[in-house]
Design a protein around this motif. Sequence first.
Motif, short mmCIF file in Angstrom:
data_model
loop_
_atom_site.label_atom_id
_atom_site.label_comp_id
_atom_site.label_asym_id
_atom_site.label_seq_id
_atom_site.Cartn_x
_atom_site.Cartn_y
_atom_site.Cartn_z
N ARG A 191 -1.73 27.31 72.28
CA ARG A 191 -2.70 26.32 72.76
C ARG A 191 -3.73 25.96 71.68
O ARG A 191 -4.71 25.29 71.96
N ARG A 192 -3.47 26.41 70.46
CA ARG A 192 -4.41 26.12 69.39
C ARG A 192 -4.08 24.75 68.79
O ARG A 192 -2.92 24.42 68.56
N TRP A 193 -5.12 24.01 68.49
CA TRP A 193 -4.92 22.65 67.98
C TRP A 193 -4.19 22.64 66.64
O TRP A 193 -3.42 21.73 66.36
N VAL A 194 -4.42 23.68 65.83
CA VAL A 194 -3.79 23.69 64.51
C VAL A 194 -2.28 23.79 64.62
O VAL A 194 -1.54 23.19 63.84
N ASP A 195 -1.78 24.54 65.61
CA ASP A 195 -0.33 24.66 65.79
C ASP A 195 0.26 23.33 66.27
O ASP A 195 1.37 22.96 65.90
N GLY A 196 -0.50 22.62 67.12
CA GLY A 196 -0.06 21.29 67.52
C GLY A 196 0.00 20.34 66.34
O GLY A 196 0.89 19.48 66.26
N LEU A 197 -0.92 20.52 65.40
CA LEU A 197 -0.93 19.69 64.19
C LEU A 197 0.33 19.92 63.37
O LEU A 197 0.96 18.97 62.87
N TRP A 198 0.72 21.20 63.21
CA TRP A 198 1.94 21.49 62.45
C TRP A 198 3.17 20.88 63.13
O TRP A 198 4.07 20.35 62.45
N ALA A 199 3.21 20.96 64.45
CA ALA A 199 4.33 20.40 65.19
C ALA A 199 4.41 18.88 65.00
O ALA A 199 5.49 18.32 64.79
N LEU A 200 3.25 18.22 65.07
CA LEU A 200 3.22 16.77 64.88
C LEU A 200 3.62 16.39 63.45
O LEU A 200 4.31 15.39 63.23
N LEU A 201 3.19 17.20 62.48
CA LEU A 201 3.54 16.94 61.09
C LEU A 201 5.05 17.03 60.89
O LEU A 201 5.66 16.18 60.23
N ALA A 202 5.66 18.05 61.48
CA ALA A 202 7.11 18.21 61.36
C ALA A 202 7.85 17.08 62.07
O ALA A 202 8.83 16.53 61.55
N ALA A 203 7.38 16.74 63.26
CA ALA A 203 8.01 15.64 64.00
C ALA A 203 7.91 14.34 63.22
O ALA A 203 8.88 13.56 63.15
N GLY A 204 6.74 14.10 62.60
CA GLY A 204 6.59 12.90 61.78
C GLY A 204 7.54 12.89 60.61
O GLY A 204 8.10 11.84 60.25
N GLY A 205 7.75 14.07 60.00
CA GLY A 205 8.68 14.16 58.89
C GLY A 205 10.10 13.82 59.30
O GLY A 205 10.81 13.09 58.59
N VAL A 206 10.52 14.31 60.46
CA VAL A 206 11.88 14.03 60.92
C VAL A 206 12.04 12.56 61.30
O VAL A 206 13.07 11.94 61.01
N VAL A 207 11.01 11.98 61.94
CA VAL A 207 11.07 10.55 62.25
C VAL A 207 11.20 9.74 60.96
O VAL A 207 12.01 8.81 60.86
N LEU A 208 10.41 10.08 59.96
CA LEU A 208 10.49 9.40 58.68
C LEU A 208 11.86 9.58 58.05
O LEU A 208 12.43 8.64 57.47
N LEU A 209 12.41 10.76 58.16
CA LEU A 209 13.72 11.06 57.58
C LEU A 209 14.81 10.19 58.19
O LEU A 209 15.69 9.68 57.49
N THR A 210 14.75 10.01 59.50
CA THR A 210 15.82 9.29 60.19
C THR A 210 15.61 7.78 60.22
O THR A 210 16.54 7.04 60.54
N ARG A 211 14.40 7.31 59.86
CA ARG A 211 14.12 5.87 59.93
C ARG A 211 13.89 5.24 58.55
O ARG A 211 13.55 4.09 58.46
N SER A 212 14.07 6.01 57.51
CA SER A 212 13.69 5.51 56.18
C SER A 212 14.87 4.88 55.43
O SER A 212 15.13 5.20 54.29
N ASP A 213 15.61 4.03 56.11
CA ASP A 213 16.70 3.30 55.47
C ASP A 213 17.67 4.23 54.74
O ASP A 213 18.15 3.95 53.66
N GLY A 214 17.92 5.39 55.38
CA GLY A 214 18.79 6.36 54.73
C GLY A 214 20.22 6.28 55.20
O GLY A 214 21.10 6.96 54.69
N GLY A 215 20.48 5.44 56.22
CA GLY A 215 21.83 5.31 56.71
C GLY A 215 22.36 6.58 57.36
O GLY A 215 23.55 6.84 57.32
#
Length: 300
Positions: free
Chosen positions: A133-157
């Motif tokens: 329930r700590r905000w910092v752990d939520g931050l890490w989760a959001l950072l990772a999710a953002g990385g995966v979204v970027l990975l799959t949407r960055s014109d990588g085919g």
Amino acid sequence: MAQAGPASERPVGGPGGFPAAVRVLGAVPPPALVLLGIVSVQVGAALAKQLFALAGASGTVALRLGFAAVVLVLVWRPSVRIGGRMLLTVIGYGVVLGSMNLLFYQAIERIPLGAAVTIEFLGPLAVAVIGSRRWVDGLWALLAAGGVVLLTRSDGGLVWTGVLFALLAGVCWGSYILVAASLGSQSADGRGLALAMVFAALVVLPFGVDDLSAALLDPLVLLAGLGVALLSTVVPHSLELEALRRIPPRVFGILMSLEPAMAALVGLVVLGEALKPPQWVAVCLVVLASAGATRTARPV
């Protein structure tokens, strides 16, 4: 894939380690052992991917786990007389391990190695932050999710079936960490792991039997399969066990967070799989999230 994630507190098979022959590794600094283990796993995955044309993805998994089971059984000579609770844990471990590797190999057959490992890494990362329930752990989760979204949407085919297989492999990886902790608490050495590897090989065998029917007649394929088993399972397991004797699990987890970046680098050097700049940024985001989650995790 048979690696501990950022939430892992012990190596699979317990703290006993491999027989005394591997203790020559004691002179090597623990961080170097962990990094060598990571390199070994990813080079093994790259070698496995090159086998797909000859043995298929499922056949290659069957070769890897089959040879790994033989090696571990010969090393540990486990007894088949085990209690009911231990038997259930061994079977569960084998099912999860076999499924994880089967799904991961299906993923890297369709998408680059670095992308597959990065997406799969969401599994152990989720174990590291779930229930917090700590905000910092939520931050890490959001950072990772953002990385995966970027990975799959960055014109990588990226092929979406490959992404899905990698996500499912990540689910298995997270489950694997939990089951591995249970196996480690019940087995003081690698005997439990050896039995579990036999079950893992049996899980994947029905999927790979058609591909293996012709491949088993090729000595080069068998030799390469043995190499994959050693590089992806036996060698890194030995290195990690030795490292975990001498460094805290949290430090180990932070070092293991480098795995997506190493997978991308090995994919580039060995397989010629070049990620686009946004995809490298995505990999770095997941590495940062994993290392951060491990660094700030509360002691258990």
